[in-house]
Design a protein around this motif. Structure first.
Motif, PDB file in Angstrom:
ATOM      1  N   ASP A  47       0.786  -1.242   0.000  1.00  0.00           N
ATOM      2  CA  ASP A  47       0.000   0.000   0.000  1.00  0.00           C
ATOM      3  C   ASP A  47       0.818   1.292   0.000  1.00  0.00           C
ATOM      4  O   ASP A  47       0.273   2.374   0.182  1.00  0.00           O
ATOM      5  CB  ASP A  47      -0.983   0.066   1.187  1.00  0.00           C
ATOM      6  CG  ASP A  47      -2.207  -0.818   0.955  1.00  0.00           C
ATOM      7  OD1 ASP A  47      -2.420  -1.218  -0.211  1.00  0.00           O
ATOM      8  OD2 ASP A  47      -2.929  -1.099   1.913  1.00  0.00           O
ATOM      9  N   LYS A  50       3.070   1.641  -4.851  1.00  0.00           N
ATOM     10  CA  LYS A  50       3.962   1.183  -5.927  1.00  0.00           C
ATOM     11  C   LYS A  50       3.236   1.074  -7.259  1.00  0.00           C
ATOM     12  O   LYS A  50       3.690   1.602  -8.272  1.00  0.00           O
ATOM     13  CB  LYS A  50       4.566  -0.184  -5.557  1.00  0.00           C
ATOM     14  CG  LYS A  50       5.425  -0.152  -4.311  1.00  0.00           C
ATOM     15  CD  LYS A  50       5.980  -1.517  -3.971  1.00  0.00           C
ATOM     16  CE  LYS A  50       4.930  -2.513  -3.530  1.00  0.00           C
ATOM     17  NZ  LYS A  50       4.232  -2.156  -2.278  1.00  0.00           N
ATOM     18  N   SER A  51       2.098   0.375  -7.244  1.00  0.00           N
ATOM     19  CA  SER A  51       1.383   0.159  -8.510  1.00  0.00           C
ATOM     20  C   SER A  51       0.876   1.479  -9.072  1.00  0.00           C
ATOM     21  O   SER A  51       0.971   1.726 -10.274  1.00  0.00           O
ATOM     22  CB  SER A  51       0.199  -0.781  -8.291  1.00  0.00           C
ATOM     23  OG  SER A  51       0.614  -1.924  -7.602  1.00  0.00           O
ATOM     24  N   THR A  52       0.338   2.312  -8.208  1.00  0.00           N
ATOM     25  CA  THR A  52      -0.179   3.608  -8.652  1.00  0.00           C
ATOM     26  C   THR A  52       0.950   4.437  -9.271  1.00  0.00           C
ATOM     27  O   THR A  52       0.789   5.037 -10.337  1.00  0.00           O
ATOM     28  CB  THR A  52      -0.786   4.368  -7.450  1.00  0.00           C
ATOM     29  OG1 THR A  52      -1.773   3.531  -6.842  1.00  0.00           O
ATOM     30  CG2 THR A  52      -1.424   5.672  -7.889  1.00  0.00           C
ATOM     31  N   SER A  83      -9.471   5.321  -7.403  1.00  0.00           N
ATOM     32  CA  SER A  83      -8.031   5.573  -7.392  1.00  0.00           C
ATOM     33  C   SER A  83      -7.237   4.371  -7.907  1.00  0.00           C
ATOM     34  O   SER A  83      -6.044   4.453  -8.131  1.00  0.00           O
ATOM     35  CB  SER A  83      -7.566   5.933  -5.987  1.00  0.00           C
ATOM     36  OG  SER A  83      -7.693   4.806  -5.144  1.00  0.00           O
ATOM     37  N   ASP A 186       1.185  14.503  -1.138  1.00  0.00           N
ATOM     38  CA  ASP A 186      -0.036  15.316  -1.265  1.00  0.00           C
ATOM     39  C   ASP A 186      -0.851  15.247   0.030  1.00  0.00           C
ATOM     40  O   ASP A 186      -1.506  16.189   0.418  1.00  0.00           O
ATOM     41  CB  ASP A 186      -0.881  14.856  -2.467  1.00  0.00           C
ATOM     42  CG  ASP A 186      -1.241  13.377  -2.390  1.00  0.00           C
ATOM     43  OD1 ASP A 186      -0.319  12.545  -2.193  1.00  0.00           O
ATOM     44  OD2 ASP A 186      -2.436  13.040  -2.520  1.00  0.00           O
TER      45      ASP A 186
HETATM   46  P1  GDP Z   1       0.947  -0.862  -3.586  1.00  0.00           P
HETATM   47  O1  GDP Z   1       0.375  -1.928  -2.697  1.00  0.00           O
HETATM   48  O2  GDP Z   1       2.243  -0.367  -3.041  1.00  0.00           O
HETATM   49  O3  GDP Z   1       1.047  -1.238  -5.026  1.00  0.00           O
HETATM   50  O4  GDP Z   1      -0.054   0.398  -3.461  1.00  0.00           O
HETATM   51  P2  GDP Z   1      -1.187   0.940  -4.461  1.00  0.00           P
HETATM   52  O5  GDP Z   1      -0.594   1.583  -5.638  1.00  0.00           O
HETATM   53  O6  GDP Z   1      -2.170  -0.142  -4.695  1.00  0.00           O
HETATM   54  O7  GDP Z   1      -1.833   2.101  -3.564  1.00  0.00           O
HETATM   55  C1  GDP Z   1      -2.419   1.835  -2.310  1.00  0.00           C
HETATM   56  C2  GDP Z   1      -3.453   2.915  -1.996  1.00  0.00           C
HETATM   57  O8  GDP Z   1      -2.813   4.194  -1.852  1.00  0.00           O
HETATM   58  C3  GDP Z   1      -4.484   3.101  -3.085  1.00  0.00           C
HETATM   59  O9  GDP Z   1      -5.734   3.360  -2.498  1.00  0.00           O
HETATM   60  C4  GDP Z   1      -3.989   4.315  -3.848  1.00  0.00           C
HETATM   61  O10 GDP Z   1      -5.006   5.007  -4.500  1.00  0.00           O
HETATM   62  C5  GDP Z   1      -3.368   5.138  -2.738  1.00  0.00           C
HETATM   63  N1  GDP Z   1      -2.273   6.000  -3.249  1.00  0.00           N
HETATM   64  C6  GDP Z   1      -1.241   5.601  -4.009  1.00  0.00           C
HETATM   65  N2  GDP Z   1      -0.397   6.615  -4.268  1.00  0.00           N
HETATM   66  C7  GDP Z   1      -0.934   7.719  -3.675  1.00  0.00           C
HETATM   67  C8  GDP Z   1      -0.526   9.113  -3.599  1.00  0.00           C
HETATM   68  O11 GDP Z   1       0.511   9.534  -4.116  1.00  0.00           O
HETATM   69  N3  GDP Z   1      -1.348   9.935  -2.886  1.00  0.00           N
HETATM   70  C9  GDP Z   1      -2.478   9.513  -2.302  1.00  0.00           C
HETATM   71  N4  GDP Z   1      -3.217  10.405  -1.653  1.00  0.00           N
HETATM   72  N5  GDP Z   1      -2.874   8.217  -2.348  1.00  0.00           N
HETATM   73  C10 GDP Z   1      -2.132   7.329  -3.025  1.00  0.00           C
END
Ligand code: GDP
Length: 448
Positions: A47, A50-52, A83, A186
């Motif tokens: 969370d 990374k993916s985002t 998101s 942010d």
């Molecule tokens: P991963 O498990 O590391 O791949 O994380 P994800 O990309 O799935 O993101 C986890 C959560 O954090 C999701 O709900 C995203 O929308 C949120 N998120 C990711 N990047 C950001 C960011 O830069 N700002 C905010 N406010 N939320 C983010």
């Protein structure tokens, strides 16, 4: 007719003439003209974003068209997680999407004016460490994604968090360069204090993990809003920051020099039937050496020979390829059953001979004694034993601090002897390995 079909392929397949290209010389000629491909692995706590962040990179770099992203947005809104659209840009199956986790290593590539990048997306879930290892072994550098929001950085950074484990892991299997994306700023109103706090704590930790400070950088950003990823931050948003965007930082992090003249080594990441003209195709990244059309190869630990009928680098047909290239090799004279994901492609006259006993320089994550372990090399693994604890080493200069220690404490660098008790593993000097026991990564390192 039936008889013909059951004949071994080497009898029916025509031999491919070799062009006898001096690959090293050709490579030297082309080197300055070609954009070099850099592989990056994305690591960080679940969370962290990374993916985002990677979706944002691909989207802003123009890899994903507007229609696709709109489709993802609609799908995401339907399930109430708008998101998530960016995260879906990374190629995932519907099933993985539904579960909300990235399972295997997804590969995505993008290009800028200055560089070519292949993203090896690492899963964030604890159980998927072995998949990450496969990616880390192929990475030129790591992007460590940190969730900067209150409590989240701390959660990822504590003893059970993945921030430390991932960073230690990539370093111990040879990744030298790390770019820290201080993400979700942010949510912190782009606070310089928060950025500095995270930078200070992480710098200290990364130094003890063996990263030289010149190889560590910190970029404030938000994957979700896109600020300071490909485009600079919105006007006035980060008044205290004058450094590069994430993509500019990626462009300056050059891939490490490759040993193109050494014996060929390429770990197979995929095997598939390519159709009538290309019956068997394997893909992977050449780690060491070079290959050309007409070469005879084996896939260690297997000994079956095959001939290279065609080569594609980044999906373009070519006569040869070198270390660092992501390639597809079209083969003749071999049955698919003899090619497995994780096997190591070598020239038949210079194969890798699996080792039963070896020494390795490792970083311990858990306490080590002579004990039963699983040895992972890329996606392959075998059971084995730590047979001897030879010495502990100084992390700074690598000199011996203690010979024949009774045990090795977590966080120590050490040389140990290992014996393979299970199936033979394609291992040789320089191979990157990870040791696991009871579902935990206990150590990682390189064969001495
Ligand atoms: P991963 O498990 O590391 O791949 O994380 P994800 O990309 O799935 O993101 C986890 C959560 O954090 C999701 O709900 C995203 O929308 C949120 N998120 C990711 N990047 C950001 C960011 O830069 N700002 C905010 N406010 N939320 C983010």
């Amino acid at each position: 007719e039936n008889l013909k079909l059951t004949e071994p392929p080497e009898k029916t397949a025509p031999k491919i003439p070799k062009k006898k290209i001096d690959v090293v010389a050709e490579y030297e000629k082309l080197k300055s003209k070609r954009k070099e491909n850099a592989n990056l692995i994305v690591i960080g706590h679940v969370d962290a974003g990374k993916s985002t962040l990677m979706g944002r990179l691909l989207y802003d770099a123009g890899v994903v068209d507007e229609r696709t992203i709109q489709k993802y947005k609609q799908e995401a809104e339907k399930i109430g997680k708008s998101s998530f659209a960016l995260a879906w840009v990374l190629d995932q199956t519907g099933e993985e999407r539904a579960r909300g986790v990235t399972i295997d290593i997804a590969v995505n590539a993008f290009e800028t004016e200055k560089g070519r990048f292949t993203i090896l997306d690492a899963p964030g879930h604890r159980d998927f460490i072995p998949n990450m290892i496969a990616g880390a072994a192929q990475a030129d550098f790591a992007v460590l994604v940190i969730d900067s929001s209150p409590g989240e950085f701390e959660a990822g950074f504590n003893i059970r968090g993945q921030t430390k484990e991932h960073a230690l892991l990539v370093r111990s299997i040879g990744v030298q360069r790390i770019i820290v994306a201080v993400n979700k700023l942010d949510l912190m109103k782009w606070s310089q204090d928060r950025f500095d706090e995270i930078k200070q704590q992480l710098s200290q930790f990364l130094a003890t993990a063996g990263f030289q400070s010149k190889n560590v950088s910190f970029i404030p950003c938000s994957g979700l809003t896109g600020d300071n990823i490909v485009r600079g931050p919105e006007a006035g948003l980060i008044p205290w920051y004058t450094g590069p965007t994430l993509i500019q930082e990626l462009e300056t992090a050059k891939p490490v020099a490759k040993a193109v003249e050494k014996p060929l080594r390429m770990t197979i990441t995929d095997v598939y039937r390519g159709g009538v003209t290309n019956p068997v195709t394997i893909s992977g990244r050449i780690e060491i050496g070079n290959v050309q059309v007409g070469d005879i190869i084996v896939a260690a630990p297997g000994e079956e020979r095959a001939q290279v009928k065609g080569i594609e680098v980044d999906n373009e047909a070519t006569d040869w390829a070198v270390a660092g290239n992501n390639v597809q090799l079209h083969l003749t004279g071999i049955d698919m059953d003899h090619l497995k994901i994780g096997d190591v492609v070598c020239h038949a006259d210079n194969p890798l001979v699996p080792l039963k006993e070896f020494e390795a320089k490792i970083l311990a994550f858990e306490s080590l004694t002579p004990m039963v372990i699983d040895i992972h090399r890329g996606r392959l693994n075998a059971s084995g034993r730590i047979t001897k604890l030879i010495a502990t080493l100084d992390k700074g200069n690598g000199t011996v601090t203690k010979k024949k220690p009774r045990h090795i404490a977590p966080g120590s660098l050490a040389v140990i002897s290992i014996s393979v008790t299970g199936v033979p593993l394609p291992l040789e000097k320089g191979s990157k390995i990870v040791l696991r026991a009871d579902g935990l990564t206990v150590a990682a390192g390189v064969l001495a």
